[in-house]
Design an enzyme around this catalytic site. Structure first.
Site, PDB file in Angstrom:
ATOM      1  N   GLU A 133      25.732  21.237   5.707  1.00 31.54           N
ATOM      2  CA  GLU A 133      24.747  22.197   6.182  1.00 31.54           C
ATOM      3  C   GLU A 133      25.219  23.073   7.332  1.00 31.54           C
ATOM      4  O   GLU A 133      24.737  24.191   7.491  1.00 31.54           O
ATOM      5  CB  GLU A 133      23.473  21.442   6.618  1.00 31.54           C
ATOM      6  CG  GLU A 133      22.750  20.745   5.497  1.00 31.54           C
ATOM      7  CD  GLU A 133      22.165  21.722   4.497  1.00 31.54           C
ATOM      8  OE1 GLU A 133      21.523  22.713   4.916  1.00 31.54           O
ATOM      9  OE2 GLU A 133      22.385  21.530   3.286  1.00 31.54           O
ATOM     10  N   SER A 538     -36.144 -13.153   0.579  1.00 33.13           N
ATOM     11  CA  SER A 538     -36.393 -14.401   1.298  1.00 33.13           C
ATOM     12  C   SER A 538     -35.203 -14.864   2.132  1.00 33.13           C
ATOM     13  O   SER A 538     -35.358 -15.765   2.955  1.00 33.13           O
ATOM     14  CB  SER A 538     -36.781 -15.511   0.313  1.00 33.13           C
ATOM     15  OG  SER A 538     -38.017 -15.216  -0.296  1.00 33.13           O
TER      16      SER A 538
END
Length: 878
Positions: A133, A538
């Protein structure tokens, strides 16, 4: 006279002889011929004007170009990002969620990246990227003029070829582009990039710039950074990469997708060899190494994702939501957080299996057969390609197959499906017979309106040729009474419509050990354990009876179970018991064991609905409960998670429980950034080992006294031993306490129960509230699921009794049904239970008798005098 003698009277050669001698003086030169006069040009003529205009235009262009250049430069540096933050910049990293046994549950990432400091990246890997690069990286100052000139010449040569222009960006410029300036293709951006690159070079060393680049760069296959790419392409760490593999990674930044070795092997190899040549030119490798690297085949070995915990998707999603709420989306997905959770994978797997088993049982009993997934041709030549096009229903279990009915007879159907050991393998058709007795007991057709038809008498009542259904191959069982000569048999499957949820947590810490939010996370992400608000029925009653115990009312106090009418703005409310009967005077224990509604309403009326609401709030079940007596029967709304946390306070001696899913969160550097409240240990890091373990301070809030909590546990043990929750303890052989819950019209089924070290809450129902069917109760549907979860959690571990707090008086006595039990009393209340009176007062005796008030230490509003007298006008409560 000599020939060469000069005579004075003769002029020398070249002397001019005057034409007319002038007497008395030297001879004069002849006059010059007149020079013709030049014509003066007009300074304001055409050419003069043109010359002046040209000068002005040239000057204007120079000045304008300078101004434009200056303006362009000012535009480039305007709002240029500050590079100082790059000195401390850390690339985004995925966050990870771990189970309690340190197994990986999930990875949260926008970009899959593994950050590696520059010192840990091998020099050869670094040089491979530099050679590919930016060959002059170590010497230029951010911009490489030589590379720019070379790229310009190359682009000029390529003008006629139509090739794509090549660039000359340095690694520093790429860092500037990726991190700060963006990717737009403009001259302004390139100038900004160059300016910023120069500034970056002056602000930080080359090694830091390269570190950012190598960890930030995208290298394809969802891999960001060299470490992630090495894992993704070669299943290796950076230290194990060969020269050829390092060169391949360095070849990727130019065009990662175009050099994918699996899709474009030739292009990838060619680009890799080019990088090897560049490394050789830069003397990063020797000729021998280069030769060996070129000869090495390019063999990508894509890594398998880490093995994740295969269960707990609802739990994981709940953790993700909590992390986002606490740290934000960006930090959660890119901050490299490490969240360690309380999930027990073994218990989670057991809970998911228990819920599926319970939902399947209900669906086979009540759901009927809802028809095929799809219909295709049953032709011997057409069914295979058509079946491959049928989408698998979301939520189908891994062991299920999409099968087509090729032939349907009276007693069986010949089914065919595609068997694949590997999804990438070729299709292998398989056929097997589905017998009628597998479907005869449950596959009743669903009639219009949801009614079920009669049991099928022949296979044609269930299937037709071409029907695509889900099937599962099961091992043969002797009890099945079918296919005795076959090692396996085929069963018809369908996804249940009914849903459910489970939460299992540690009552002493609040750590959620398992959470199941529905039948399948694939089918629905909605978490019914933490997000669904449902009526507890309940199962809410313990929070009505607890205030009575706190007031000193003993468990053997007799209460009236008789019809009652309550005036409301909507008219008279006449609650009733589940069985539709009343039993006269019963003990508090008998009332809760048999889940008697009438006693519960009367008790809430006597102690005050305000006190019930306060109890529900301090236990975290319902924060702002409406002050209606109907709330005493569980007509409010809460979640499965809240119910589990509320019951946990009964098990741990009355301490408030805040359920938690996350034990700790660390940042990318391993520093602790969050831990649930109440688990701090200041001495853990500093206390010398030889001094023993540090002492931890219990900071949990006491929300009820230990005696009342144990009395409630004793009552709830009776529910399991002699009451509606008997199926919750079948075969467990250990102390179990819990309560069933069934709402009006059988819409919601509950069972919430616990052992000394585990609380489990179970709910069943439809997402769109509707009846489960007459007789479908929490004791019949939810309690067996609870039992299976507890069995999966505790297995063959020895039973542990509930802890009895100091001061409890244990007295042996007989129940209403003549059974001998050990009852728990507050000291001094063993003989305080009053006999049934002749009048209608709930507690009997003097209507003005005072009931002991709860000590204010528990934060419960007191009731002065007889609480019954304060609640006589029931119409004021609505």
């Amino acid at each position: 006279m000599a020939p060469n003698e000069l005579r004075a009277d003769r002029p020398l050669a070249g002397d001019r002889i005057p034409a007319t001698p002038v007497a008395g003086g030297p001879p004069k030169s002849p006059p010059r011929p007149p020079v013709p006069k030049r014509r003066r040009q007009n300074p304001f003529g055409f050419f003069g004007w043109m010359w002046r205009i040209g000068v002005i235009l040239a000057g204007t262009m120079v000045v304008g170009g300078g101004v434009a250049a200056f303006g362009f430069y000012r535009a480039a540096i305007a709002e240029l990002p500050d590079i100082q933050w790059l000195t401390t910049y850390e690339p985004p990293q995925m966050s990870r969620i771990y189970a309690a046994d340190s197994r990986l549950m999930a990875e949260l990432a926008t970009e899959r990246r593994i950050f590696v400091p520059i010192g840990a990246i091998p020099r050869r890997v670094q040089q491979a990227f530099v050679s590919a690069e930016d060959q002059n990286f170590w010497t230029h100052s951010g911009v490489d003029p030589i590379a720019i000139a070379r790229a310009a010449l190359t682009n000029v040569e390529n003008l006629s070829t139509g090739r794509r222009a090549v660039g000359a960006s340095t690694i520093t410029q790429q860092v500037a582009k990726n991190m700060l300036t963006g990717n737009d293709r403009t001259m302004l951006r390139k100038l900004r990039e160059a300016i910023l690159a120069s500034r970056i070079e002056t602000a930080m060393p080359k090694s830091r710039i390269l570190e950012i680049y190598l960890n930030e760069i995208f290298l394809g296959a969802q891999a960001y950074g060299v470490a992630a790419a090495a894992q993704q392409y070669f299943s290796k760490g950076l230290d194990d990469l060969t020269v050829a593999e390092a060169a391949f990674l360095a070849a990727l930044p130019k065009a990662p997708n175009n050099y994918n070795p699996l899709r474009y092997p030739d292009a990838a190899r060619s680009r890799r060899d080019w990088v090897i040549d560049r490394m050789l030119d830069d003397q990063a490798i020797t000729l021998a190494e280069a030769t060996t690297a070129r000869a090495e085949p390019l063999q990508a070995r894509p890594s398998r994702r880490p093995d994740f915990v295969p269960v707990g998707q609802y739990f994981t999603e709940e953790v993700r939501r909590e992390l986002v709420a606490r740290f934000g989306t960006e930090q959660t997905t890119m901050g490299g957080l490490v969240a360690r959770t309380s999930l027990d994978p073994t218990l989670q797997a057991g809970a998911e299996e228990a819920l599926r088993k319970g939902l399947f049982a209900y669906d086979r009993r009540r759901g009927g057969w809802r028809g095929p997934v799809a219909r295709i041709s049953a032709s011997s030549t057409d069914w295979l390609p058509q079946l491959e096009q049928v989408a698998r229903p979301p939520g189908a279990l891994p062991g299920w197959h999409l099968a087509v009915a090729l032939e349907v007879r009276n007693t069986e159907a010949r089914m065919a499906w595609i068997a694949r050991a590997d999804p990438r393998a070729a299709a292998e058709p398989r056929t097997m017979t589905l017998p009628l007795d597998d479907v005869q007991s449950w596959a009743k057709p669903v009639q219009p309106g949801g009614r079920l038809g009669g049991s099928p008498r022949r296979m044609q009542d269930v299937l037709s040729p071409g029907d695509v259904v889900m099937v599962e191959v099961e091992p043969a069982t002797p009890a099945a009474g079918r296919n005795r000569g076959s090692p396996e048999h085929l069963s018809l499957r369908q996804l249940p419509n009914v849903e459910g949820a489970i939460v299992a947590l540690d009552p002493n810490t609040g750590r959620v050990l398992a959470m199941v939010g529905g039948f399948s996370f694939e089918r629905s992400w909605f978490n019914r354990a933490s997000q669904a608000q449902r009526q507890p029925g309940s199962s809410f009653k313990p929070f009505v009876y607890l205030p009575a115990l706190e007031l000193g009312i003993p468990p053997n106090q007799r209460l009236l179970d008789a019809p009652i009418e309550i005036a409301t703005p909507q008219g008279l409310w006449r609650p009733g018991n589940y069985a539709g009967t009343s039993n006269g005077w019963v003990t508090m224990r008998s009332a809760i064991e048999r889940s008697l509604n009438l006693v519960t309403v009367r008790l809430a009326q006597e102690i005050g609905i305000e006190r019930v609401a306060a109890t529900a709030a301090r236990f975290g079940v319902i924060d702002n409960m409406p002050r209606y007596l109907a709330m005493a029967l569980g007509s409010g709304e809460t979640t499965v998670l809240r119910m589990a946390a509320g019951y946990a306070s009964f098990a741990n001696g009355g301490k408030r429980v805040e359920p938690t899913l996350i034990d700790s969160v660390q940042d990318r550097f391993g520093r602790l950034v969050w831990r649930p409240e109440g688990r701090a240990c200041p001495e853990c890091a500093t206390r010398p080992f030889q001094d023993g373990p540090p002492e931890l301070t219990d900071t949990r809030r006491q929300i009820t006294d230990p005696i009342a909590a144990y009395q409630m546990t004793s009552l709830l043990q009776g529910v399991v031993q002699r009451g509606t929750g008997g199926r919750a303890a079948t075969g467990l052989n250990r102390p179990i306490a819990g309560k069933t819950g069934t709402t009006n019209d059988y819409v919601d089924n509950w069972f919430v129960g616990y052992t000394p070290d585990l609380v489990v809450a179970v709910w069943l129902g439809f997402d769109d509230p509707q009846t489960l069917g007459n007789g479908e109760t929490g004791g019949g549907n939810a309690a067996p699921i609870f039992r299976d979860v507890v069995e999966a959690a505790l297995g063959d571990s020895p039973p542990v009794p509930f802890r009895v707090p100091p001061g409890v008086a244990l007295v042996r006595l007989q129940t209403d049904r003549g059974q001998t039990i050990t009852e728990a009393f507050r000291p001094g209340t063993e003989n305080s239970a009053r006999p049934p009176p002749n009048d209608a007062d709930l507690f009997g005796g003097d209507a003005n008798a005072a009931v002991p008030d709860l000590p204010p230490a528990f934060g419960v509003p007191g009731v002065q005098g007889n609480p019954g007298a304060a609640q006589r006008r029931l119409g004021d409560l609505y």
